[in-house]
Design an enzyme around this catalytic site. Sequence first.
Site, PDB file in Angstrom:
ATOM      1  CG  ASP A   1      -1.430   7.732   0.463  1.00  0.00           C
ATOM      2  OD1 ASP A   1      -0.486   8.518   0.334  1.00  0.00           O
ATOM      3  OD2 ASP A   1      -2.292   7.545  -0.415  1.00  0.00           O
TER       4      ASP A   1
ATOM      5  CG  ASP B   1      -1.992   2.060   6.558  1.00  0.00           C
ATOM      6  OD1 ASP B   1      -2.247   1.787   5.360  1.00  0.00           O
ATOM      7  OD2 ASP B   1      -2.334   3.135   7.089  1.00  0.00           O
TER       8      ASP B   1
ATOM      9  CG  ASP C   1      -1.747   1.170   1.399  1.00  0.00           C
ATOM     10  OD1 ASP C   1      -2.420   1.549   0.428  1.00  0.00           O
ATOM     11  OD2 ASP C   1      -1.750   1.764   2.501  1.00  0.00           O
TER      12      ASP C   1
END
Length: 228
Positions: free
Chosen positions: A17, A173, A15
């Site tokens: 961001d 995240d 991922d």
Amino acid sequence: MSDARAGFPAVALFDLDGTLLDSAPDMLATANRMLAARGRAPIALAALRQHVSKGARAMIAASFPDLDAGEREAMVPEFLAVYREELGRHSVLFEGIDAMLQALESSGSRWGIVTNKPEYLARDVVAGLGWQQRCAVLVGGDTCPEKKPHPMPLLEAARQLGVAPEQCVYVGDDERDVAAARAAGMPSVAVTWGYRLDHEDPWSWRADVLAEQPAELLQPQAWPRGRG
């Protein structure tokens, strides 16, 4: 098949961001420009930060909580346009990310990005970081008909790289990152240094590995083992 040393995955997909990039300061500048244009007080970084991984709509909702869903939806194009102007001006890599990527590259692994950020913005980020030659694949939120938590973007990344999904590990995240990896048949790493709401518990996401800092992923034995 990759000749990566035992332990490191053949392919590591990330991922963007909240996983590789601390982009919250760029998002804050974007939101506060929009607030200022409407004569409103700025939002604090702490109030916006936890919403960054949820996307533009979540950040608009946090910045303009009094507006209804339709009014906020109409602001999405403006948010993306302003964000493109702020992109890369304030954001930084999380500490230890570059060393971790170098460890993967030195091992013979390839790495890429699968993000829900629109592809054109993700490509701007990659270019700004000088990663065009290092990032082996980039799949954005609008590259495929579906985006995470659907597995399609992860499967598309594996397809472009010519590897089986189980030869990849996906790192993110957010719970939807883990859900997408599970549905794609990829081992997953959930990281805790990114953005999440107060009530979210990464332990409950059932990732194969939980990492608290990028330095942990310098060690090949820290990575989950695929079946490829």
